[in-house]
Design a protein around this motif. Structure first.
Motif: not given
Length: 223
Positions: A29-30, A33-39, A144, A148
């Motif tokens: 996920s990270t 392109g998604l952030s750690v928080l979004q993931t 995540a 990242d």
């Protein structure tokens, strides 16, 4: 009759094996392109592996997040039918039923529906569902952070890992020849639409065809 202790041990074993897969989701996920928080929020709020991987795969390929959300919802709709079959077995009051709905997944359902008593059905359901939820979210966070740090998923082949992880979660569900036919028809429709539709739509439409075919089959079998 199976002892309560063995049910708890089996449930924790399932929780450990399934929850550990959250590392893959977090990293993919990270790195996509998604952030750690979004993931982490996806794992907390969605909490159904196939839907999560489908959403990330669509977003990573450039698809509209709304299309990804629709696909995830379509894949997660099976949990509604699980809930219908679990309701009489668990026999919970309305408030407890609402609170328990979030951990109605493949594994918790499987560990509950085969039990001889209501007490053991609840043991299997809660120990499995809660252990997976806790471990899945912890390992999502670990993955995540790793994803990242990795960066571009194509550098390490993680773009292909989305499809591989999704297939790995899907394959054990295809235990019958009808299930395999439904999956193949849905996949054929999705592949045929790839050249003529935008990213994300093929899996939504292919999944819709698979759901309709499965419902038609079920209706005919019941009549």
């Amino acid at each position: 009759m199976t002892s309560d202790r063995s049910i708890v041990v089996d449930s924790l074993g399932v929780g450990l094996a399934t929850g550990a897969c959250g590392v893959s989701f977090g990293a993919i996920s990270t790195a996509s392109g998604l952030s750690v928080l979004q993931t982490c929020l996806i794992s907390l709020l969605v909490f159904t592996g196939a839907s999560q991987f489908a959403f990330v795969g669509i977003v990573a390929s450039g698809g509209n997040p709304l299309t990804g959300a629709l696909t995830a919802t379509l894949l997660g709709s099976r949990n509604l039918f699980y809930g219908v079959s679990l309701a009489p077995r668990l026999d919970l009051d309305p408030l407890a039923r609402l609170a328990s709905a979030h951990v109605v997944i493949d594994e918790s359902t499987a560990m509950a529906v085969t039990r001889d008593t209501r007490r053991q059905a609840r043991l299997g359901f809660y120990w499995t569902g809660i252990s997976i939820f806790v471990l899945w979210n912890l390992t999502t966070f670990v993955g995540a952070l790793a994803g990242d740090a990795i960066g571009d998923p194509r550098t390490y082949g993680l773009d292909a890992a989305v499809g591989a992880a999704f297939l790995g979660l899907l394959w054990p569900r295809l235990a019958t020849w009808k299930g395999r036919i439904v999956a193949l028809v849905g996949a054929a429709v999705a592949l045929g639409l790839v050249p003529v539709t935008s990213a994300g739509l093929p899996i939504v439409l292919g999944g819709g065809v698979a759901v309709l075919l499965g419902m038609l089959w079920r209706t005919r079998a019941a009549s």
